[in-house]
Design a protein around this motif. Structure first.
Motif, mmCIF file in Angstrom:
data_model
loop_
_atom_site.group_PDB
_atom_site.id
_atom_site.type_symbol
_atom_site.label_atom_id
_atom_site.label_comp_id
_atom_site.label_asym_id
_atom_site.label_seq_id
_atom_site.Cartn_x
_atom_site.Cartn_y
_atom_site.Cartn_z
ATOM 1 N N ALA A 150 0.825 -1.210 0.000
ATOM 2 C CA ALA A 150 0.000 0.000 0.000
ATOM 3 C C ALA A 150 0.855 1.254 0.000
ATOM 4 C CB ALA A 150 -0.933 -0.003 1.209
ATOM 5 N N CYS A 151 2.077 1.123 0.543
ATOM 6 C CA CYS A 151 3.019 2.250 0.563
ATOM 7 C C CYS A 151 3.859 2.320 -0.711
ATOM 8 C CB CYS A 151 3.932 2.149 1.782
ATOM 9 S SG CYS A 151 3.064 2.398 3.354
ATOM 10 N N GLY A 152 3.518 1.507 -1.699
ATOM 11 C CA GLY A 152 4.183 1.575 -2.987
ATOM 12 C C GLY A 152 5.482 0.804 -3.073
ATOM 13 N N CYS B 75 4.697 -18.369 2.870
ATOM 14 C CA CYS B 75 4.101 -17.174 3.476
ATOM 15 C C CYS B 75 2.757 -16.908 2.803
ATOM 16 C CB CYS B 75 5.043 -15.984 3.297
ATOM 17 S SG CYS B 75 4.436 -14.447 3.998
ATOM 18 N N GLY B 76 1.701 -16.738 3.606
ATOM 19 C CA GLY B 76 0.370 -16.538 3.053
ATOM 20 C C GLY B 76 0.245 -15.339 2.139
ATOM 21 N N ALA B 77 1.089 -14.328 2.339
ATOM 22 C CA ALA B 77 1.043 -13.144 1.489
ATOM 23 C C ALA B 77 1.392 -13.463 0.040
ATOM 24 C CB ALA B 77 1.988 -12.076 2.028
ATOM 25 N N ALA B 78 1.933 -14.660 -0.212
ATOM 26 C CA ALA B 78 2.184 -15.085 -1.593
ATOM 27 C C ALA B 78 0.889 -15.086 -2.402
ATOM 28 C CB ALA B 78 2.834 -16.463 -1.615
ATOM 29 N N ASP B 79 -0.251 -15.194 -1.715
ATOM 30 C CA ASP B 79 -1.556 -15.145 -2.391
ATOM 31 C C ASP B 79 -1.756 -13.854 -3.169
ATOM 32 O OD1 ASP B 79 -2.145 -17.568 -1.218
ATOM 33 O OD2 ASP B 79 -3.923 -16.875 -0.136
ATOM 34 N N VAL B 80 -1.189 -12.755 -2.689
ATOM 35 C CA VAL B 80 -1.444 -11.449 -3.302
ATOM 36 C C VAL B 80 -0.296 -11.003 -4.210
ATOM 37 C CG1 VAL B 80 -2.908 -10.766 -1.372
ATOM 38 C CG2 VAL B 80 -0.503 -10.100 -1.366
ATOM 39 N N GLY C 55 6.240 -1.272 -7.681
ATOM 40 C CA GLY C 55 5.681 -0.611 -6.511
ATOM 41 C C GLY C 55 4.333 0.024 -6.807
ATOM 42 N N ARG C 56 4.201 0.594 -8.004
ATOM 43 C CA ARG C 56 2.926 1.207 -8.402
ATOM 44 C C ARG C 56 1.830 0.151 -8.482
ATOM 45 N NH1 ARG C 56 -0.357 2.015 -12.602
ATOM 46 N NH2 ARG C 56 0.844 0.580 -13.909
ATOM 47 N N VAL C 57 2.147 -0.989 -9.084
ATOM 48 C CA VAL C 57 1.169 -2.075 -9.191
ATOM 49 C C VAL C 57 0.870 -2.664 -7.815
ATOM 50 C CG1 VAL C 57 0.689 -4.323 -10.229
ATOM 51 C CG2 VAL C 57 1.916 -2.588 -11.548
ATOM 52 N N ALA C 58 1.881 -2.711 -6.950
ATOM 53 C CA ALA C 58 1.684 -3.219 -5.599
ATOM 54 C C ALA C 58 0.652 -2.381 -4.857
ATOM 55 C CB ALA C 58 3.009 -3.223 -4.837
ATOM 56 N N ARG C 59 0.730 -1.071 -5.024
ATOM 57 C CA ARG C 59 -0.246 -0.168 -4.387
ATOM 58 C C ARG C 59 -1.657 -0.462 -4.894
ATOM 59 N NH1 ARG C 59 -2.165 3.322 -0.409
ATOM 60 N NH2 ARG C 59 -3.562 4.816 -1.352
ATOM 61 N N THR D 294 -2.734 -3.284 -6.108
ATOM 62 C CA THR D 294 -3.124 -4.580 -5.552
ATOM 63 C C THR D 294 -3.637 -4.423 -4.126
ATOM 64 O OG1 THR D 294 -1.446 -5.714 -6.890
ATOM 65 C CG2 THR D 294 -2.328 -6.906 -4.984
ATOM 66 N N ALA D 295 -2.893 -3.685 -3.296
ATOM 67 C CA ALA D 295 -3.272 -3.515 -1.886
ATOM 68 C C ALA D 295 -4.634 -2.851 -1.745
ATOM 69 C CB ALA D 295 -2.205 -2.700 -1.167
ATOM 70 N N GLN D 296 -4.956 -1.926 -2.650
ATOM 71 C CA GLN D 296 -6.230 -1.221 -2.571
ATOM 72 C C GLN D 296 -7.416 -2.152 -2.789
ATOM 73 O OE1 GLN D 296 -5.222 1.827 -5.507
ATOM 74 N NE2 GLN D 296 -5.303 3.400 -3.906
#
Length: 393
Positions: A307-309, A318-323, A359-363, A365-367
């Protein structure tokens, strides 16, 4: 419908407390919610919260130099006390559905089910015997004592909870897989991916040109921090820094960190309280977050960093691999694979424009993982289980 949610932590405090708060926010729209948590004071909420205090025996154990190393006993005594207090309360506060955190709700399940309630087990980690296996491997690797292993009574309680549970809620498909591999029916295990506040966690302008690798969390055996240190040193990136936020949980890892910091001036350790401090002050000066966990039910800090880019690197355990869309908003690496992690760090350091795009795409995704989406996941499960009335549908 009367819903009871139980968790041996403070509401919104720490990783487990944030998961509890998220679950409460999702559940209180689906029924009359009561939350039982640890501590002495109830925060102001739109639902009923009962703090049941803290175990005095756990505090006594921590005050004895030799015994305080037995973290497994401290956790067990704390969870037993919490479970006993909640089970007593439930005799006068009956419910239709109880959702309790794994290892903390064996007695409460028995009381609630004896009164006709459904029981859902909320597991914030992978399947606990799998978690135990991964921790033991790390303790052998570190030549450490069994300080951080789970007490056998905890595993027995967990097995009883799984047997009593009508449904098991986990945080990721990664975690679900460990249950299915252990013999559980896939239909009994449901995934509810956590969410974060993308207004609080947001992109900021990086203040320097240092390629800063970030780790946030307790330095404990299952988190794999030694592998990250090895990967960072192996990557040998010019003008780089490894910033580790958090303290060590075992004597072996404290010794490891002391030696690491003494030998490497570009590896630093800091202590922040993100429940009070502005998290963007840490994420904003970083280039990538790494979760090198050998076991992790999710790892909420990954979504916070995204979310912080920031692009993130997580392991396949790690479960975060889902995202993570590998190579698009971050990287997935096999656990304990130092070489692959080092190559991924080197790639991000040498390709600034690609790192910025990831990082832009990560943000973005988090949204997608917001409160509304989270509540929808719970609503779908309630509907599947025939628990939503026309009032809430």
């Amino acid at each position: 419908m009367k819903i009871t949610l139980t968790c041996n932590t403070g509401l919104g405090i720490g990783g487990q407390g944030v998961c509890l708060k998220n679950a409460a926010l999702g559940l209180h729209k689906l029924g009359d919610l009561t939350v039982f948590c640890s501590g002495l004071t109830a925060p102001k909420t739109d639902f009923t919260v009962y703090p049941v205090g803290n175990s005095s025996w756990s505090k006594r154990l921590l005050s004895i130099p030799l015994l305080r190393r037995r973290h497994d006993l401290v956790v067990l005594l704390s969870d037993l006390y919490f479970d006993q207090q909640v089970s007593k309360k439930l005799k006068s506060y009956p419910c239709d559905l109880i959702i309790g955190v794994a290892g903390q709700t064996n007695l409460a399940f028995k009381v609630a089910k004896s009164q006709g309630a459904k029981a859902w087990l909320y597991c914030l980690n992978n399947y606990l015997p799998f978690m135990q296996q991964q921790i033991q491997q790390e303790l052998d690797f570190l030549s450490d004592s069994t300080v951080a292993t789970m007490n056998y009574k905890m595993l027995t309680r967990f097995a009883n909870e799984c047997e009593q549970a009508d449904l098991i809620i986990v945080l990721s498909d990664v975690a679900k897989k460990t249950f299915v591999q252990a013999g559980f029916e896939p239909t009994k295990v449901k995934v509810v991916t956590p969410f974060i506040d993308t207004n609080r966690f947001h992109s900021t302008l990086k203040p320097d040109q240092i390629f800063r690798v970030l780790y946030v969390g307790t330095i404990e055996p299952r988190k794999g921090v030694p592998y990250l240190v090895q990967a960072f040193l192996q990557a040998d990136i010019p003008n780089s820094e490894l910033l580790i936020i958090g303290g060590a949980s075992t004597r072996g890892l404290r010794k490891f960190m002391t030696e690491t910091l003494q030998k490497n001036t570009n590896i630093k350790q800091e202590f922040w309280n993100f429940s009070q401090d502005d998290p963007t002050r840490v994420f904003g000066k970083s280039s990538v977050l790494v979760l090198p966990s050998v076991e992790d039910g999710f790892g909420l800090v990954a979504l916070e960093a995204m979310a912080c880019g920031l692009p993130v690197i997580v392991t396949s355990n790690c479960g975060a691999a889902d995202v993570i869309n590998n190579g698009i908003n971050g990287f997935i690496t096999p656990p304990r694979d130092v070489k692959t992690m080092a190559n991924q760090l080197r790639f991000l350091a040498e390709n600034e424009s690609m790192r910025a795009e990831m990082g832009r795409v990560a943000r973005i995704t988090a949204q997608q993982y917001n409160e509304k989406a989270y509540q929808y996941q719970f609503r779908e499960i309630f509907s599947e289980q025939g628990l939503i009335t026309s009032v809430f549908s």
